[in-house]
Design an enzyme around this catalytic site. Structure first.
Site, PDB file in Angstrom:
ATOM      1  N   ILE A 191     -14.651   7.978  71.283  1.00 42.04           N
ATOM      2  CA  ILE A 191     -15.459   8.432  72.421  1.00 42.04           C
ATOM      3  C   ILE A 191     -15.587   9.941  72.308  1.00 42.04           C
ATOM      4  CG2 ILE A 191     -15.685   8.488  74.934  1.00 42.04           C
ATOM      5  CD1 ILE A 191     -13.664   6.100  75.006  1.00 42.04           C
ATOM      6  N   ASN A 214     -17.458  13.832  72.916  1.00 41.27           N
ATOM      7  CA  ASN A 214     -17.759  14.617  74.108  1.00 41.27           C
ATOM      8  C   ASN A 214     -18.573  15.843  73.704  1.00 41.27           C
ATOM      9  OD1 ASN A 214     -16.949  16.899  76.172  1.00 41.27           O
ATOM     10  ND2 ASN A 214     -16.488  14.947  77.150  1.00 41.27           N
ATOM     11  N   ALA A 259     -18.362  18.721  74.627  1.00 44.13           N
ATOM     12  CA  ALA A 259     -17.495  19.886  74.407  1.00 44.13           C
ATOM     13  C   ALA A 259     -16.589  19.700  73.185  1.00 44.13           C
ATOM     14  CB  ALA A 259     -16.662  20.160  75.653  1.00 44.13           C
ATOM     15  N   GLU A 290      -8.311   4.671  67.535  1.00 44.59           N
ATOM     16  CA  GLU A 290      -6.917   4.210  67.511  1.00 44.59           C
ATOM     17  C   GLU A 290      -6.199   4.609  68.791  1.00 44.59           C
ATOM     18  OE1 GLU A 290      -8.598   5.875  65.249  1.00 44.59           O
ATOM     19  OE2 GLU A 290      -7.800   5.633  63.232  1.00 44.59           O
TER      20      GLU A 290
HETATM   21  N1  THU Z   1     -12.262   9.154  64.323  1.00 49.71           N
HETATM   22  C1  THU Z   1     -11.581   8.070  64.781  1.00 49.71           C
HETATM   23  O1  THU Z   1     -11.986   7.414  65.761  1.00 49.71           O
HETATM   24  N2  THU Z   1     -10.444   7.716  64.158  1.00 49.71           N
HETATM   25  C2  THU Z   1      -9.905   8.384  63.095  1.00 49.71           C
HETATM   26  O2  THU Z   1      -8.794   8.079  62.697  1.00 49.71           O
HETATM   27  C3  THU Z   1     -10.688   9.432  62.436  1.00 49.71           C
HETATM   28  C4  THU Z   1     -11.839   9.958  63.203  1.00 49.71           C
HETATM   29  C5  THU Z   1     -13.487   9.554  65.012  1.00 49.71           C
HETATM   30  C6  THU Z   1     -13.382  10.866  65.737  1.00 49.71           C
HETATM   31  C7  THU Z   1     -14.825  11.305  65.781  1.00 49.71           C
HETATM   32  O3  THU Z   1     -15.439  10.692  66.911  1.00 49.71           O
HETATM   33  C8  THU Z   1     -15.437  10.698  64.536  1.00 49.71           C
HETATM   34  O4  THU Z   1     -14.534   9.698  64.096  1.00 49.71           O
HETATM   35  C9  THU Z   1     -15.669  11.700  63.419  1.00 49.71           C
HETATM   36  O5  THU Z   1     -14.504  12.395  63.139  1.00 49.71           O
END
Ligand code: THU
Length: 137
Positions: free
Chosen positions: A43, A45, A47, A55
Site C-alpha cells: 500500500i 502513499n 508521501a 508482507e
Molecule cells: N514491496 C513489498 O511489498 N514487499 C517487499 O518485500 C519489497 C517491496 C513493495 C514496496 C513498494 O510498494 C513496491 O514494492 C516497490 O518497492
C-alpha cells in the site's frame, strides 16, 4: 503445508495492491500455526515513506487479530500485469518483522511466480545471525 493454497492466496492479494507510484504489485499470505491464512498487499502513499510492504500488511493483520505464531509466508511480486515474471524476495525490513514472530530455523519463506513455480527458503537463510526478542532477556 498447503503450499499451493498459500501461493494462490498471495496471488489473489497481489490484485489488491495499491502501487500507483512504483507500479510494482506485491501480494503476501502468511500461514499461522493454527493453519489460518492472512493476506496482504503493498500500500503506497503519495508521501512515499508511509508505504507498507505486502508482507508487513499480512503480518499486521494477523497480529492485530491475535495471531503471533507463524509457519510460513508466500510472496508474489512483479511489475503491474497479470504475468508474474520474477521471484520477489522480502525486503530487509520485512525479514526483520517476520523474525519477530518466527523461529528462523523453522519458518519458511516461499517466493513464487505461480503455484507450480516457486522456491522455498528458511528464514535463517535470508536473515542469518539475526537479532530477535530472545536477545533482550
Ligand atoms: N514491496 C513489498 O511489498 N514487499 C517487499 O518485500 C519489497 C517491496 C513493495 C514496496 C513498494 O510498494 C513496491 O514494492 C516497490 O518497492
Amino acid at each position: 503445508m498447503p503450499v499451493s493454497e498459500l501461493i494462490r492466496s498471495a496471488m489473489d492479494a497481489r490484485k489488491k495492491a495499491y502501487a500507483p507510484y512504483s507500479n510494482y504489485m506485491v501480494g503476501a499470505a502468511v500461514l499461522t500455526n493454527e493453519l489460518r491464512i492472512y493476506t496482504g498487499c503493498n500500500i503506497e502513499n503519495a508521501a512515499y515513506t508511509p508505504s507498507i510492504c505486502a508482507e508487513r500488511t499480512a503480518v499486521s493483520k494477523a497480529v492485530s487479530e491475535g495471531k503471533r505464531s507463524f509457519k510460513a509466508i508466500a510472496v508474489v511480486g512483479s511489475p503491474k500485469g497479470e504475468l508474474i515474471t520474477q521471484y520477489a524476495f522480502p525486503c530487509g525490513v520485512c525479514r526483520q518483522v517476520l523474525r519477530e514472530f518466527a523461529d528462523p530455523e523453522r519458518f519458511f519463506v516461499i517466493v513464487a511466480k505461480n503455484e507450480a513455480d516457486y522456491r522455498i527458503y528458511l528464514l535463517k537463510e535470508l536473515l542469518p545471525e539475526s537479532f530477535g526478542p530472545e536477545n533482550l532477556y
